[in-house]
Design an enzyme around this catalytic site. Structure first.
Site, PDB file in Angstrom:
ATOM      1  N   ARG A  88       0.834  -1.212   0.000  1.00  0.00           N
ATOM      2  CA  ARG A  88       0.000   0.000   0.000  1.00  0.00           C
ATOM      3  C   ARG A  88       0.866   1.258   0.000  1.00  0.00           C
ATOM      4  O   ARG A  88       0.515   2.271  -0.591  1.00  0.00           O
ATOM      5  CB  ARG A  88      -0.972   0.010   1.180  1.00  0.00           C
ATOM      6  N   GLU A  91       1.919   1.623  -3.434  1.00  0.00           N
ATOM      7  CA  GLU A  91       0.780   2.166  -4.164  1.00  0.00           C
ATOM      8  C   GLU A  91       0.654   3.674  -3.943  1.00  0.00           C
ATOM      9  O   GLU A  91       0.416   4.426  -4.888  1.00  0.00           O
ATOM     10  CB  GLU A  91      -0.494   1.456  -3.699  1.00  0.00           C
ATOM     11  N   SER A 114      15.318  14.801   2.270  1.00  0.00           N
ATOM     12  CA  SER A 114      16.301  13.872   2.814  1.00  0.00           C
ATOM     13  C   SER A 114      15.640  12.741   3.584  1.00  0.00           C
ATOM     14  O   SER A 114      14.696  12.952   4.339  1.00  0.00           O
ATOM     15  CB  SER A 114      17.255  14.622   3.741  1.00  0.00           C
TER      16      SER A 114
END
Length: 147
Positions: A88, A91, A114
């Site tokens: 996820r 995703e 960073s």
């Protein structure tokens, strides 16, 4: 013996003793997020932190030394993660990555966020329609230099 062996011992001991990352982090003196990353092999312990973890997890002096070796970062076994929770996140980056990039560049200019000068906070957020996972990522902006 290698760092992966030490990570496996830490995880096994955590399960066997019923430990929680937050309690471990308090003993180490760092956030639960950073301490978990350390114990999972993604960060480098100081000698003092290694000694504390040694007491918690029953690590030998040699195993404590492995906690102090700079690790090879990146722990996913496949290019596209197969674990549903980690997928996820993949995703999220696949769908919103270009949006995040565009908005960071619009606000800060040409550069990166960073992951070294970085912090993360994960909290449970109560919600009547089902609890939410609240994740805050905070990384220093590093502009690209002209040369």
């Amino acid at each position: 013996m290698n760092r992966n062996d030490v990570t496996e011992k830490i995880i096994s001991t955590k399960v066997a003793k019923g430990l929680q990352w937050d309690a471990i982090a308090k003993k180490v003196g760092q956030s639960k997020e950073w301490t978990t990353a350390l114990c999972l092999g993604q960060m480098t312990a100081t000698p003092e932190q290694a000694k504390i973890l040694g007491k918690i997890f029953g690590l030998t002096v040699e195993e404590q030394k492995w906690l102090q070796v700079v690790p090879y970062k990146g722990s996913l076994p496949t290019p596209v993660p197969t674990d549903p929770l980690i997928y996820r996140w993949y995703e999220v980056v696949s769908v919103y990555g270009t949006t995040i990039k565009e908005l960071i560049h619009e606000e800060f200019g040409d550069g990166i966020m960073s992951a070294i000068d970085f912090s993360m906070d994960i909290q449970r957020e109560a919600n009547p329609s089902g609890d939410r996972v609240n994740v805050v990522l905070s990384g220093k902006f590093l502009p690209y230099k002209s040369y």
